[in-house]
Enzyme design. Sequence first.
Site, short mmCIF file in Angstrom:
data_model
loop_
_atom_site.label_atom_id
_atom_site.label_comp_id
_atom_site.label_asym_id
_atom_site.label_seq_id
_atom_site.Cartn_x
_atom_site.Cartn_y
_atom_site.Cartn_z
N GLU A 27 0.81 -1.23 0.00
CA GLU A 27 0.00 0.00 0.00
C GLU A 27 0.84 1.27 0.00
OE1 GLU A 27 -3.01 -0.06 3.05
OE2 GLU A 27 -4.35 -1.22 1.80
N GLU A 56 -6.63 -7.71 -0.50
CA GLU A 56 -7.10 -7.81 0.88
C GLU A 56 -8.60 -7.55 0.89
OE1 GLU A 56 -4.91 -5.19 3.46
OE2 GLU A 56 -2.98 -5.81 2.65
C1 GAL Z 1 -4.39 -2.50 4.92
C2 GAL Z 1 -2.98 -3.02 5.04
C3 GAL Z 1 -2.89 -4.26 5.89
C4 GAL Z 1 -3.72 -4.11 7.13
C5 GAL Z 1 -5.14 -3.82 6.74
C6 GAL Z 1 -6.07 -3.70 7.90
O1 GAL Z 1 -4.39 -1.14 4.72
O2 GAL Z 1 -2.43 -3.28 3.78
O3 GAL Z 1 -1.55 -4.50 6.23
O4 GAL Z 1 -3.19 -3.08 7.92
O5 GAL Z 1 -5.18 -2.61 6.04
O6 GAL Z 1 -7.38 -3.44 7.47
#
Ligand code: GAL
Length: 647
Positions: free
Chosen positions: A142, A313
Amino acid sequence: MKLGVCYYPEHWPQADWADDARRMAQMGLTWVRIGEFAWSRIEPEPRRFDWDWLDRAVETLAAAGLTIVMCTPTATPPKWLVDAHPDMLAVDAQGRPRGFGSRRHYCFSSEDYRAECARITQAVAARYGRHRAVGAWQTDNEYGCHDTTISYSRNAARRFRTWLAQRYQSIEALNRAWGAVFWSQEYRAFEEIDPPNLTVTEANPSHRLDYNRFASDEVAGFNRLQTDILRRLSPGRDITHNFMGFYTEFDHFAVARDLDVASWDSYPLGFLEQFWFSDAEKLAYLRQGHPDIAAFHHDLYRGCGRGRWWVMEQQPGPVNWARFNPAPLPGVVRTWSWEAFAHGAEVVSYFRWRQAPFGQEQLHAGLNRPDRVEDQGGGEARQVAREIEALGPLAPCRRAPVALVFSYEADWHLKIQPQGHGFDGLRLAFEFYEALRRRGLDVDILPPDADFTGYGLVVCPTLPMLQTATLEALQASGAVVLFGPRTGSRTPEGHIPAELPPGPLQAGLAIKVTRVESLRPGAGPAVAFEGRTFAARLWRETLETALAPRASFTDGGAAWVAQGRLNYLATWPQPELLDAVIETLAREAGVPLTDLAQGVRLRRRDGVTFAFNFAPEPRATPAPPGMGYLMGGEVLPPGGLAAWRQT
Ligand code: GAL
């Protein structure tokens, strides 16, 4: 269509890895992403590598039949590295270094840090690049998260000067481009120039715009450093980066040009809570997510990835980082997964396998609870895996009938000179997107230099720095085109064009914007169109034109004009006005619309139509009568979906 999960073997006892891997496979997951925050375990001390544990983790996951997304760990440089190069830290707008103790504590412009990143990328890629189970790479994690694209460090200042010297070649050219004579800002040499922070009042807008462009190029260059190494040492594997939603500080299209696959991190409930949505929307969509937030990003990253994209994610339950963090309705994690596939995702990967009992994200759900018991999200992932099997493969998404053009540079310019509180380029683009989606349209989100051949309707919510080449490509496509306010209002340097806005657009549309004004909520004239009136909002332009208006301000003046297929809106349209405009233009373009109940959305892929209900109440499925459903049925529960094959 595959499922995956983000896993942190370094968080769990080695004795548990094999069981975790077995359960992942048994859940129907095939991809597992590892390593993005593991630098302190991979290299506990300078140049002393500990591969042993990671070798074993890789072998354990591989033995369960999983394919690995290996990450470069450059989002979390370890303490010893920061201590060795204190100058690598980013510096905030107040001139303070951003400290160690969380993540992303680096400046993209630190050459020392770039060298360290090249070194660790090389080491990890040399070790695992040709491993049979490593199927893809993720660079870093990110970019830009936690406000980290723009840094005011000495390194950034130095590299900015070099960047400017390359761009302008002479200081006179820079002074001209920046209009530096204004307030006696003229420079005698590139060495005199500082980043545009800590000025008494607003800094020169062209200076700021160039700093945005520079910072964006720094991210792209930083990423390319890694992709070059990975391509050399890990041939044949896809390279991706997990972009972050509603984040515009660097140009995602530009960074994605060096990737094989774009990916993004989808947290529908977190995003709804964190952004500009009204309290009423936040309550109505509390546990299902907003109808258009995930979809907007799916379509954007399909554009970034030139058709190839993943959700890296996927929110599996409550998150920990929004102002409020509700739990998704039962079934909604499944719906979000299918929504991504309907928009063309190749992989949906859940964040994370198991909720962590320590560290900053203790209150962030996973597919499993901290006590190793499967959580709600785990059961839904399992269900999606079964449904993918039952449905069989789907071909990638075809070109949509409608394109929406989004420009990161436009967003930077409008942040620098909003001129009215709330004039936000991303939000304007999102509202145009919502209007298209309310009428059941599939949409491709594209950069201004895209090929528009084959689209029926193209909407450009705002393109202040419209280039002639974009206009010509749009005209050549034969599409009906809608330009929003402030299009063509600036030259690439950030000046008002000599011929006045809309600058180059005047070649196709005979209008001149002679005045703009911004309006506080509740002020301003209404817009009259086909016997209806709509409250005007935020922005109003005065047009000089001989063209007959399609819609007018009630106190006089054109609010919407057209010449041939080109249309221009002289205001920020209210949703109801935008609906009326889209309805008219879609009809002219021959693009069929669908009447959808509030909260219902459609997406088509490979002959299958998917319907999603984000409303808090059940809705009738908008399928033709007598349809044989592939999933769901005639009633869409709140947060539910249905799918049928279009004949
Ligand atoms: C994203 C990040 C992850 C984790 C996640 C939590 O922004 O890439 O490492 O922190 O959020 O929701």
